[in-house]
Enzyme design. Structure first.
Site, PDB file in Angstrom:
ATOM      1  N   ASP A  48     -22.819  11.650  -7.435  1.00  0.00           N
ATOM      2  CA  ASP A  48     -22.387  10.599  -7.361  1.00  0.00           C
ATOM      3  C   ASP A  48     -22.712   9.915  -6.662  1.00  0.00           C
ATOM      4  O   ASP A  48     -23.391  10.030  -5.172  1.00  0.00           O
ATOM      5  CB  ASP A  48     -21.319  10.639  -6.703  1.00  0.00           C
ATOM      6  CG  ASP A  48     -20.172   9.052  -7.158  1.00  0.00           C
ATOM      7  OD1 ASP A  48     -19.567   8.379  -7.514  1.00  0.00           O
ATOM      8  OD2 ASP A  48     -20.949   8.425  -5.838  1.00  0.00           O
ATOM      9  N   TYR A  53     -25.760   3.360  -0.792  1.00  0.00           N
ATOM     10  CA  TYR A  53     -25.711   4.782   0.108  1.00  0.00           C
ATOM     11  C   TYR A  53     -27.589   4.708   1.119  1.00  0.00           C
ATOM     12  O   TYR A  53     -27.382   5.892   1.765  1.00  0.00           O
ATOM     13  CB  TYR A  53     -25.358   5.649  -0.738  1.00  0.00           C
ATOM     14  CG  TYR A  53     -24.104   6.024  -1.431  1.00  0.00           C
ATOM     15  CD1 TYR A  53     -23.507   5.135  -0.849  1.00  0.00           C
ATOM     16  CD2 TYR A  53     -23.751   7.045  -2.120  1.00  0.00           C
ATOM     17  CE1 TYR A  53     -21.580   5.418  -1.242  1.00  0.00           C
ATOM     18  CE2 TYR A  53     -22.434   6.964  -2.699  1.00  0.00           C
ATOM     19  CZ  TYR A  53     -21.855   6.423  -2.484  1.00  0.00           C
ATOM     20  OH  TYR A  53     -20.446   6.083  -2.962  1.00  0.00           O
TER      21      TYR A  53
END
Ligand code: A2P
Length: 288
Positions: A48, A53
């Site tokens: 994931d 990010y």
């Protein structure tokens, strides 16, 4: 669930491995590349990540290296990424989906999520409703085009889900869930509507690991608190995504299939006072 490769099944018949490997706060570069590779070698079949990010390139490299090292094919792995708030909207989401694939070095992802229902800037005049609907339309088209196998949500509470206009219903909703923060109302709503719930920060971002009650309970089962947390998610019927950048912890967090939390202990965890909430508010009152 009896092993890492057991699955939850979406309403559309697709499946998702019951424990995923999380990469939030994993630094871009060698750390992300190496830890994703280690995760695949440790047996995770579900990775994931998210555009926000800022590690998709290294995660993609780790996926390629991990698959090669483990002698696996792309289709043996389930990969998720997410559209961040700054890319919401029909045209920008279309562009961003291809950009995510390019960064990951993949021709498709197994699951694409709208990462957050309401950014702070979207609160005015309910702009989030229009933005989410336009984003969703682009995601539905990406399914038609084969760039994305499944589409879902992240951090959506029931009222945000109700406001979504769908041709293709969301398969999943990824929420902050860990002992001390269970979001029972949202989880029940999702289960009633055939939406699989995923748990981000199942270890409470590490904050719950020092809790004396959880430590006492974990010791009783001869397990670590991290293992207790992952196991708790599985017995709660949600899909945990534990994150670690250390090979020993990456592996340890998968060793959760050789014990069962008793009904009594499960209830005791359920009744714990709030602990370890990140402070991130789906209604757009974000601390960042
Ligand atoms: P690290 O990456 O240095 O191992 P969550 O999955 O809830 O977001 O929690 C991730 C946090 O918990 C990270 O700080 C991670 O640190 C830490 N962590 C992950 N697994 C373990 C473990 N088995 N024991 C102790 N800390 C862990």
């Amino acid at each position: 669930m009896k092993s890492l490769t057991d699955v939850y099944t979406f309403y559309n018949g697709s499946t998702i491995p019951c424990v995923g490997y999380g990469t939030w706060r994993t630094p871009d570069g060698d750390v992300a590349r190496e830890s994703v590779k280690q995760a695949i070698l440790a047996g995770y079949r579900h990775i994931d990540t998210a555009a926000v990010y800022r590690n998709e390139v290294s995660v993609g490299q780790g996926i390629a290296e991990g698959l090669a090292a483990a002698g696996l094919k792309r289709e043996d792995l389930f990969v998720t990424t997410k559209i961040w708030c700054d890319k919401k909207g029909y045209e920008s989401t279309k562009v961003e989906i291809q950009a995510c694939l390019d960064r990951l070095g993949l021709t498709y992802v197994d699951l694409l999520l709208i990462h957050w229902p309401i950014a702070t800037a979207e609160k005015a005049e309910d702009a989030w409703i229009k933005n989410n609907n336009e984003t969703w339309r682009a995601m539905e088209e990406a399914v038609d085009e084969g760039k994305v196998r499944n589409i879902g949500l992240s951090n959506f509470l029931p009222r945000h889900i109700e406001a979504l206009d769908c041709r293709i219903k969301p398969v999943s909703d990824q929420l902050e869930i860990h002992p001390g923060y269970l979001q029972e109302e949202a989880v029940s709503y999702c289960k009633e509507h055939g939406i699989v719930v995923q748990a981000w920060s199942p270890l409470g971002s590490g904050v719950v690991l020092g809790d004396p009650f959880l430590n006492e309970l974990a010791a009783k089962y001869g397990k670590s608190v991290a293992q207790l947390c992952v196991r708790f998610c599985l017995q709660y019927g949600v899909n945990p995504l534990p994150k670690s950048v250390h090979a020993d912890r990456i592996l340890a967090n998968t060793e959760v299939f050789d014990f069962e939390i008793s009904e009594e202990d499960f209830e005791a965890i359920r009744k714990m006072p709030q602990l370890g909430f990140s402070g991130n508010d789906p209604d757009g009152n974000l601390p960042f």
